[in-house]
Design an enzyme around this catalytic site. Structure first.
Site, PDB file in Angstrom:
ATOM      1  N   ASP A 159      42.833  26.130  62.623  1.00 47.50           N
ATOM      2  CA  ASP A 159      43.153  26.011  63.944  1.00 47.50           C
ATOM      3  C   ASP A 159      43.330  24.518  64.384  1.00 47.50           C
ATOM      4  OD1 ASP A 159      43.109  29.043  64.430  1.00 47.50           O
ATOM      5  OD2 ASP A 159      40.924  28.399  63.625  1.00 47.50           O
ATOM      6  N   HIS A 187      37.495  31.938  65.854  1.00 48.54           N
ATOM      7  CA  HIS A 187      38.837  31.881  65.218  1.00 48.54           C
ATOM      8  C   HIS A 187      39.424  33.233  65.794  1.00 48.54           C
ATOM      9  CE1 HIS A 187      42.057  31.282  62.389  1.00 48.54           C
ATOM     10  NE2 HIS A 187      41.436  32.559  61.897  1.00 48.54           N
TER      11      HIS A 187
HETATM   12  N1  NAI Z   1      39.414  32.025  58.930  1.00 48.14           N
HETATM   13  C1  NAI Z   1      40.849  31.629  58.694  1.00 48.14           C
HETATM   14  O1  NAI Z   1      41.354  30.688  59.100  1.00 48.14           O
HETATM   15  C2  NAI Z   1      41.575  32.510  58.095  1.00 48.14           C
HETATM   16  C3  NAI Z   1      41.265  33.910  57.601  1.00 48.14           C
HETATM   17  N2  NAI Z   1      41.808  34.687  56.807  1.00 48.14           N
HETATM   18  C4  NAI Z   1      41.323  36.011  56.259  1.00 48.14           C
HETATM   19  O2  NAI Z   1      40.898  35.880  54.952  1.00 48.14           O
HETATM   20  C5  NAI Z   1      40.844  37.169  54.347  1.00 48.14           C
HETATM   21  C6  NAI Z   1      41.532  37.036  52.860  1.00 48.14           C
HETATM   22  O3  NAI Z   1      43.027  36.831  53.227  1.00 48.14           O
HETATM   23  P1  NAI Z   1      43.931  36.935  51.852  1.00 48.14           P
HETATM   24  O4  NAI Z   1      43.727  36.170  50.979  1.00 48.14           O
HETATM   25  O5  NAI Z   1      45.411  36.834  52.408  1.00 48.14           O
HETATM   26  O6  NAI Z   1      43.926  38.433  51.641  1.00 48.14           O
HETATM   27  P2  NAI Z   1      44.292  39.391  50.246  1.00 48.14           P
HETATM   28  O7  NAI Z   1      44.359  40.724  50.564  1.00 48.14           O
HETATM   29  O8  NAI Z   1      45.602  38.681  49.711  1.00 48.14           O
HETATM   30  O9  NAI Z   1      43.071  38.944  49.560  1.00 48.14           O
HETATM   31  C7  NAI Z   1      41.820  39.485  49.651  1.00 48.14           C
HETATM   32  C8  NAI Z   1      41.094  39.585  48.186  1.00 48.14           C
HETATM   33  O10 NAI Z   1      39.784  39.893  48.495  1.00 48.14           O
HETATM   34  C9  NAI Z   1      39.398  41.012  47.634  1.00 48.14           C
HETATM   35  N3  NAI Z   1      38.275  41.809  48.240  1.00 48.14           N
HETATM   36  C10 NAI Z   1      38.081  42.765  49.290  1.00 48.14           C
HETATM   37  N4  NAI Z   1      36.841  43.163  49.188  1.00 48.14           N
HETATM   38  C11 NAI Z   1      35.919  42.246  48.496  1.00 48.14           C
HETATM   39  C12 NAI Z   1      34.632  42.092  48.030  1.00 48.14           C
HETATM   40  N5  NAI Z   1      33.750  42.957  48.585  1.00 48.14           N
HETATM   41  N6  NAI Z   1      34.295  41.184  47.304  1.00 48.14           N
HETATM   42  C13 NAI Z   1      35.201  40.111  46.797  1.00 48.14           C
HETATM   43  N7  NAI Z   1      36.654  40.485  46.945  1.00 48.14           N
HETATM   44  C14 NAI Z   1      36.947  41.138  47.816  1.00 48.14           C
HETATM   45  C15 NAI Z   1      40.657  41.915  47.554  1.00 48.14           C
HETATM   46  O11 NAI Z   1      40.534  42.849  46.451  1.00 48.14           O
HETATM   47  C16 NAI Z   1      41.700  40.852  47.526  1.00 48.14           C
HETATM   48  O12 NAI Z   1      42.055  40.517  46.147  1.00 48.14           O
HETATM   49  C17 NAI Z   1      41.407  37.986  55.332  1.00 48.14           C
HETATM   50  O13 NAI Z   1      40.248  38.533  56.006  1.00 48.14           O
HETATM   51  C18 NAI Z   1      42.049  37.166  56.310  1.00 48.14           C
HETATM   52  O14 NAI Z   1      42.330  37.657  57.602  1.00 48.14           O
HETATM   53  C19 NAI Z   1      43.170  34.425  56.522  1.00 48.14           C
HETATM   54  C20 NAI Z   1      43.667  33.211  56.993  1.00 48.14           C
HETATM   55  C21 NAI Z   1      42.934  32.209  57.793  1.00 48.14           C
HETATM   56  O1  OAA Z   2      45.873  35.432  61.562  1.00 46.10           O
HETATM   57  C1  OAA Z   2      45.234  36.038  60.492  1.00 46.10           C
HETATM   58  O2  OAA Z   2      45.006  37.355  60.526  1.00 46.10           O
HETATM   59  C2  OAA Z   2      44.972  35.119  59.707  1.00 46.10           C
HETATM   60  C3  OAA Z   2      44.314  34.122  60.090  1.00 46.10           C
HETATM   61  O3  OAA Z   2      43.033  34.269  60.383  1.00 46.10           O
HETATM   62  C4  OAA Z   2      45.137  32.808  60.433  1.00 46.10           C
HETATM   63  O4  OAA Z   2      46.282  32.657  60.078  1.00 46.10           O
HETATM   64  O5  OAA Z   2      44.795  32.178  61.392  1.00 46.10           O
END
Ligand code: NAI
Ligand code: OAA
Length: 332
Positions: A159, A187
């Site tokens: 952010d 967030h």
């Molecule tokens: N805080 C932030 O700024 C941001 C947060 N996110 C969040 O990050 C997370 C991951 O996003 P992506 O990589 O795009 O999702 P994705 O679905 O591509 O990958 C997530 C991975 O986590 C694995 N997973 C699920 N449960 C698990 C567990 N108990 N232990 C280990 N691995 C596990 C899944 O099998 C998958 O391989 C989401 O919750 C998303 O909303 C995404 C972007 C920014």
């Molecule tokens: O928006 C979402 O769900 C993923 C995230 O946290 C971001 O891009 O900031």
């Protein structure tokens, strides 16, 4: 060469990890001389995909990666780790708020909190990325009582980077000309991106962002909304949530925590509130922080006007509500 450190990335077969692992492995986070043991956790059905990720990392032939440990076993993953990048969780889809993920994700962080408590080094630094990130980090810390709560954080650096890039774009300056943008709170779409203490260097002169932009209406409305809703805008366009920019922000967050911030500059991290700025103690709230010798301190004494106070309270209220929902879900 120093002794290797053990770095855990969860969700290692997912889309954020696909960008993140390369940067971590080549030294962007822990330094170009720091050997790394990379521990890669995902769930059992993803082990075949993870095998492919490991093959690719091998094929990068990077000098710092001493060992890779792909696993679906939580006790193996958390054993003696120095840093935890907790990404693995379900992402949201178009039309959802991040807190809609609470029911699906909070149990993951309850379990991983317990694993940190049992297996990790007590000095481990933890950043929670999986959404809703602040509340998941709160739960993770709660279930790891033997680890100092200051060792837990959640990612709001994406952010901050978004805010900085919006201002730089508006002023037609390089991104690094803009300093000290703040993200307060959650967030989520209630976060408060605040540039009232930010500066920009333009034509060799440092000035407050508000003076350079000369459009308070834009700063108080469109700018804030754009940053608050950027994640949703990316999902709408890509049909997947931000991954490249999230990975970059995770690297920025952990690198600065590890090595410190520059003199006169601060960064935003969601950390347990110590009551600063009248934010309820222990809520995992994003503040501006300075970092030195691996320890952050919340920047003190910033002037908060009525408008800012109202926005900071709105996002605090949401965090309190999420906390209650998360605690209830952990009882189930
Ligand atoms: N805080 C932030 O700024 C941001 C947060 N996110 C969040 O990050 C997370 C991951 O996003 P992506 O990589 O795009 O999702 P994705 O679905 O591509 O990958 C997530 C991975 O986590 C694995 N997973 C699920 N449960 C698990 C567990 N108990 N232990 C280990 N691995 C596990 C899944 O099998 C998958 O391989 C989401 O919750 C998303 O909303 C995404 C972007 C920014
Ligand atoms: O928006 C979402 O769900 C993923 C995230 O946290 C971001 O891009 O900031």
């Amino acid at each position: 060469m120093p002794e290797p450190i053990k770095v855990l990335v969860t969700g290692a077969a997912g889309q954020i990890a696909y960008s993140l692992l390369y940067s971590v492995a080549k030294g962007d986070v822990f330094g170009k001389d720091q050997p790394i043991i990379l521990v890669l956790l995902d769930i059992t059905p993803m082990m075949e995909v993870l095998k492919g990720v490991v093959m690719e990392l091998q094929d990068c032939a990077l000098p710092l990666v001493q060992e890779m440990i792909p696993t679906d076993k939580i006790e193996e993953a958390f054993k003696d780790i120095d840093a935890a990048l907790l990404v693995g969780a379900m992402p949201r889809r178009d039309g959802m708020e991040r807190k809609d993920l609470l029911a699906a994700n909070v149990k993951i962080f309850q379990e991983q909190g317990k694993a940190l408590d049992h297996y990790a080094k007590k000095t481990v630094k933890v950043v929670v990325v999986g959404n809703p990130a602040n509340t998941n980090a709160f739960i993770c810390s709660k279930f790891a009582p033997s680890i100092p709560k200051e060792n837990f954080s959640a990612l709001t650096r994406l952010d901050q980077n978004r805010a900085q890039a919006q201002i730089a774009g508006r002023l037609n300056v390089p991104n690094n000309a803009v300093k000290n943008c703040i993200i307060w709170g959650n967030h989520s779409s209630t976060q408060f991106p605040d540039v009232s203490h930010a500066t920009v260097t333009k034509n060799g002169v440092v000035q407050p962002v508000a003076e350079a932009v000369k459009d308070d209406h834009w700063l108080n409305n469109e700018f804030i909304k754009t940053v608050q809703n950027r994640g949703a805008a990316v999902i709408k366009a890509r049909k997947l949530s931000s991954a490249m920019s999230a990975a970059k922000a995770i690297c920025d967050h952990m690198r600065d925590w590890w090595f410190g911030t520059h003199e006169g500059e601060w960064v935003s991290m969601a950390v347990p509130s110590d009551g600063s700025y009248e934010i309820e103690q222990d809520l995992m709230y994003s503040f501006p922080v300075n970092i030195k010798n691996g320890k952050y301190t919340i920047v003190q004494g910033l002037k908060i006007d009525d408008n800012a106070r109202e926005k900071m309270n709105v996002t605090m209220k949401e965090l309190k509500e999420e906390r209650e929902m998360a605690l209830a879900a952990c009882q189930e």
